[in-house]
Design a protein around this motif. Structure first.
Motif, mmCIF file in Angstrom:
data_model
loop_
_atom_site.group_PDB
_atom_site.id
_atom_site.type_symbol
_atom_site.label_atom_id
_atom_site.label_comp_id
_atom_site.label_asym_id
_atom_site.label_seq_id
_atom_site.Cartn_x
_atom_site.Cartn_y
_atom_site.Cartn_z
ATOM 1 N N LYS A 35 30.573 47.909 70.815
ATOM 2 C CA LYS A 35 30.801 46.946 69.511
ATOM 3 C C LYS A 35 30.693 47.624 68.477
ATOM 4 O O LYS A 35 30.374 47.795 68.102
ATOM 5 N N TYR A 36 31.583 47.397 67.762
ATOM 6 C CA TYR A 36 31.630 47.191 66.588
ATOM 7 C C TYR A 36 32.001 45.721 65.461
ATOM 8 O O TYR A 36 33.736 45.570 66.170
ATOM 9 N N ALA A 37 31.599 45.349 64.142
ATOM 10 C CA ALA A 37 32.098 44.970 63.736
ATOM 11 C C ALA A 37 31.793 45.307 62.268
ATOM 12 O O ALA A 37 30.954 45.339 61.920
ATOM 13 N N SER A 38 32.632 44.790 60.962
ATOM 14 C CA SER A 38 32.563 44.950 60.071
ATOM 15 C C SER A 38 33.412 43.892 59.573
ATOM 16 O O SER A 38 34.332 42.894 59.542
ATOM 17 N N ILE A 39 32.936 43.539 57.833
ATOM 18 C CA ILE A 39 33.396 41.837 57.042
ATOM 19 C C ILE A 39 33.038 43.944 55.565
ATOM 20 O O ILE A 39 32.420 44.139 54.902
ATOM 21 N N PHE A 40 34.300 43.340 54.769
ATOM 22 C CA PHE A 40 34.792 43.773 53.761
ATOM 23 C C PHE A 40 35.514 43.466 52.929
ATOM 24 O O PHE A 40 36.142 42.304 52.937
ATOM 25 N N SER A 41 35.631 43.534 52.140
ATOM 26 C CA SER A 41 36.149 42.922 50.628
ATOM 27 C C SER A 41 36.810 43.932 48.915
ATOM 28 O O SER A 41 36.516 45.066 49.721
ATOM 29 N N ARG A 42 37.775 43.751 49.020
ATOM 30 C CA ARG A 42 38.197 44.576 47.948
ATOM 31 C C ARG A 42 38.809 43.846 46.671
ATOM 32 O O ARG A 42 39.720 43.445 46.952
ATOM 33 N N LEU A 43 38.978 44.527 45.634
ATOM 34 C CA LEU A 43 39.320 44.062 44.655
ATOM 35 C C LEU A 43 39.441 45.031 43.726
ATOM 36 O O LEU A 43 39.248 46.274 43.291
ATOM 37 N N ASN A 44 41.266 45.036 42.904
ATOM 38 C CA ASN A 44 42.335 46.180 42.563
ATOM 39 C C ASN A 44 42.443 44.853 41.189
ATOM 40 O O ASN A 44 42.738 43.988 41.778
ATOM 41 N N TYR A 45 42.368 46.290 40.316
ATOM 42 C CA TYR A 45 42.521 45.947 39.198
ATOM 43 C C TYR A 45 43.738 47.133 37.936
ATOM 44 O O TYR A 45 43.568 47.864 38.134
ATOM 45 N N LYS A 46 45.113 46.380 37.658
ATOM 46 C CA LYS A 46 45.701 47.515 36.906
ATOM 47 C C LYS A 46 46.054 46.744 35.534
ATOM 48 O O LYS A 46 46.373 45.605 35.771
ATOM 49 N N TYR A 47 45.686 47.274 34.737
ATOM 50 C CA TYR A 47 46.147 46.814 33.784
ATOM 51 C C TYR A 47 47.138 48.006 32.651
ATOM 52 O O TYR A 47 47.338 49.369 32.557
ATOM 53 N N SER A 48 48.396 47.115 32.299
ATOM 54 C CA SER A 48 49.184 47.983 31.584
ATOM 55 C C SER A 48 49.747 49.250 32.479
ATOM 56 O O SER A 48 50.564 50.546 31.994
ATOM 57 N N ASP A 49 49.779 49.159 33.753
ATOM 58 C CA ASP A 49 50.545 50.458 34.027
ATOM 59 C C ASP A 49 49.944 51.794 34.257
ATOM 60 O O ASP A 49 50.605 52.657 34.248
ATOM 61 N N LYS A 50 48.866 51.960 34.134
ATOM 62 C CA LYS A 50 47.745 53.402 32.862
ATOM 63 C C LYS A 50 46.721 52.675 33.554
ATOM 64 O O LYS A 50 46.296 54.080 33.803
ATOM 65 N N TYR A 51 45.916 51.969 34.166
ATOM 66 C CA TYR A 51 44.836 52.226 34.248
ATOM 67 C C TYR A 51 44.217 51.032 35.365
ATOM 68 O O TYR A 51 45.056 49.881 35.352
ATOM 69 N N ILE A 52 43.858 51.920 36.605
ATOM 70 C CA ILE A 52 43.668 51.173 37.807
ATOM 71 C C ILE A 52 42.568 51.403 38.268
ATOM 72 O O ILE A 52 41.029 51.714 37.345
ATOM 73 N N ALA A 53 41.305 50.567 38.813
ATOM 74 C CA ALA A 53 39.890 50.162 39.178
ATOM 75 C C ALA A 53 40.048 49.321 40.620
ATOM 76 O O ALA A 53 41.168 48.501 40.515
ATOM 77 N N ASN A 54 39.586 49.926 41.742
ATOM 78 C CA ASN A 54 39.033 49.116 42.861
ATOM 79 C C ASN A 54 37.725 49.335 43.461
ATOM 80 O O ASN A 54 37.385 49.873 43.007
ATOM 81 N N ILE A 55 37.090 48.269 43.630
ATOM 82 C CA ILE A 55 35.795 47.423 44.038
ATOM 83 C C ILE A 55 36.122 47.741 45.407
ATOM 84 O O ILE A 55 36.905 46.691 45.705
ATOM 85 N N THR A 56 35.442 48.083 46.566
ATOM 86 C CA THR A 56 34.959 48.158 48.161
ATOM 87 C C THR A 56 33.968 47.832 48.224
ATOM 88 O O THR A 56 32.844 48.598 48.001
ATOM 89 N N ALA A 57 33.370 47.016 49.074
ATOM 90 C CA ALA A 57 32.255 46.519 49.401
ATOM 91 C C ALA A 57 32.058 45.408 51.220
ATOM 92 O O ALA A 57 33.058 45.078 51.339
ATOM 93 N N ARG A 58 31.132 46.363 51.804
ATOM 94 C CA ARG A 58 31.376 45.835 53.504
ATOM 95 C C ARG A 58 29.942 46.226 53.894
ATOM 96 O O ARG A 58 29.261 47.220 53.527
ATOM 97 N N ARG A 59 29.802 45.217 55.096
ATOM 98 C CA ARG A 59 29.434 45.308 56.008
ATOM 99 C C ARG A 59 29.520 45.872 57.698
ATOM 100 O O ARG A 59 30.101 45.026 58.193
ATOM 101 N N ASP A 60 28.456 46.548 57.725
ATOM 102 C CA ASP A 60 29.710 46.871 59.332
ATOM 103 C C ASP A 60 27.983 47.086 60.021
ATOM 104 O O ASP A 60 26.878 47.379 59.807
ATOM 105 N N GLY A 61 28.726 46.775 61.687
ATOM 106 C CA GLY A 61 27.270 46.612 62.810
ATOM 107 C C GLY A 61 28.236 47.429 63.941
ATOM 108 O O GLY A 61 28.859 47.147 63.751
ATOM 109 N N SER A 62 26.951 48.583 64.367
ATOM 110 C CA SER A 62 27.540 48.467 65.683
ATOM 111 C C SER A 62 26.072 48.366 67.186
ATOM 112 O O SER A 62 25.274 48.266 66.438
#
Length: 454
Positions: A35-62
């Motif tokens: 059994k494997y369980a996971s929860i995650f979230s992702r935040l993407n940000y793009k500014y002026s078609d030139k600058y990109i940032a993304n942040i990912t956080a997750r918690r996994d269980g096995s």
């Protein structure tokens, strides 16, 4: 899951009826559940078609860890700059696309078997006093947890001259800790190993380059080239108490994980015909800990390939070369003079009074204990390690495709394909690509086919 093996049927007519067999063997295998369980979230940000940032956080269980170690927290952050969209490069005549990206994150792994943290038992085949034996097969250890790797990467992506050249150059640095392995145990424990986190740190770094070019593109001609090359490296950064562990003869801090220690072969004594090895501590005997002082790495220094596709009207030619720079064990690690299987012809260069300067010692029927002992040491000497680099024509194919509208044939494709056609190597062994000396190398094959689409 159960399986039933039946034998000793009174007639072949009863082969499909297991009940008619005189001998029936019922065996069972474990029914595992993962059994494997996971929860995650992702935040993407793009500014002026030139600058990109993304942040990912997750918690996994096995389910492969003990009750207190089942869950792990991981995450990553990535940044990118599309510099080709900057005002001072927007009207560039040579740059179509340019991007710099980087990322850092922590990943986890549960790449082990199920129920490794439990005491487990295996049903044996022996019966004593009417009872089937029950054998202990694994030791209890609920304390090991997720294997973790800290990953960092930086890359440059370019597209040049109206997309005629597309290239990516990347550098990565991965640091791994808490490796999940089976730690060897002394035979006196009754178990070969116990699953645990290895208290060591391993660093993997490397460069990767890929280039794709559109060389010719006309009405009748089309020619593209793809090239890639990688330079991987790994190093053991830390291993507390390595000298007192069961891995003392396998690893060295500051060296690659793929090292191997060897005795140093000085050659064959022209007078006695016996192998001579370096006795580093001058104690008159050869031991693995004191006299295996030659350290060699079996890592791949670099590897890659180059592919070309040339198309003229309805004809298409595809050619793929691959190359590897490496060293590894050779035929000397498995040779056994006198055994009933094929041996390399180099073994004919054995010592005799007429051939005192030979590669190999003389051979006996097996009753010479001194020679047998030296032969065993020879198979752990630096003579068994050599260059295993190669360049190989991996694939080449020629295709002709056309259509026949009157016969309602949309496409008729005729092709000829060859694999493993040509290899340049100095490797002393069967094949430098598949280094397992106990198996046949890849076959040289030719194929011809017709593919019809209606």
């Amino acid at each position: 899951m159960l399986s039933i093996n039946a034998s000793n049927f009174s007639s072949n007519l009863f082969l499909k009826n297991i009940g008619s067999a005189k001998t029936k063997t019922i065996s069972s295998t474990g029914n595992t559940q993962y059994k494997y369980a996971s929860i995650f979230s992702r935040l993407n940000y793009k500014y002026s078609d030139k600058y990109i940032a993304n942040i990912t956080a997750r918690r996994d269980g096995s389910s492969r860890f003990g009750d207190k170690q089942k869950f792990g927290n991981f995450g990553a952050i990535g940044l990118a700059w599309i510099f080709s969209n900057e005002d001072f490069l927007k009207n560039s005549k040579w740059l179509d696309f340019g991007k710099i990206r980087t990322s850092y994150g922590i990943t986890g792994s549960d790449n082990i078997g199920d129920y490794q943290y439990l005491d487990t038992y295996t049903i044996g085949t022996n019966i004593y006093d009417g009872l089937t034996e029950l054998l202990p097969s694994r030791l209890h250890n609920p304390n090991y947890s997720w294997e973790q790797t800290n990953k960092f990467e930086a890359a440059l992506e370019l597209s040049l001259f109206n997309n005629s050249i597309n290239t990516t150059l990347a550098w990565y640095r991965n640091k791994s800790a808490n490796q999940l392995i089976g730690v060897p145990l002394p035979y006196t424990t009754g178990f070969p190993s116990i699953q645990d986190n290895l208290n060591a740190t391993v660093l993997n770094t490397g460069w990767e380059l890929s280039i794709n070019t559109n060389n010719i593109k006309t009405n009748n001609w089309y020619w593209t080239t793809s090239f890639n090359i990688s330079f991987p490296k790994n190093k053991l950064l830390e291993f507390p108490n390595l000298e007192g562990s069961t891995f003392a003869n396998n690893y060295v801090v500051g060296k690659s994980l793929s090292i191997k220690k060897f005795y140093n072969l000085e050659g064959v004594d022209p007078t006695t015909g016996l192998y001579k090895f370096t006795d580093y501590n001058n104690d008159g005997k050869l031991t693995a800990i004191e006299d295996k002082q030659i350290i060699k790495s079996m890592d791949v220094e670099y590897h890659g390939g180059i592919a070309n596709t040339v198309q003229y009207k309805n004809f298409t030619l595809d050619v793929l070369f691959q190359f590897v720079k490496q060293s590894n064990l050779n035929y000397n690690s498995v040779i056994k003079p006198g055994a009933l299987f094929n041996q390399p012809r180099q073994l004919l260069d054995r010592w005799s009074q007429s051939n005192p300067h030979s590669q190999y010692s003389y051979y006996t029927s097996g009753l010479n204990s001194q020679l047998n002992e030296l032969q065993a040491i020879f198979k752990e000497s630096n003579k068994t390690f050599s260059d295993a680099s190669y360049i190989r024509l991996k694939n080449i194919s020629l295709t002709y495709q056309f259509s026949i509208p009157k016969a309602r044939i949309k496409a008729l494709r005729i092709y000829v394909l060859g694999q493993n056609l040509w290899t340049i190597t100095n490797y002393f062994g069967l094949d430098p690509e598949f280094l397992n000396l106990g198996y046949l190398p890849p076959l040289r094959t030719y194929s011809f086919g017709i593919q019809l689409t209606l």
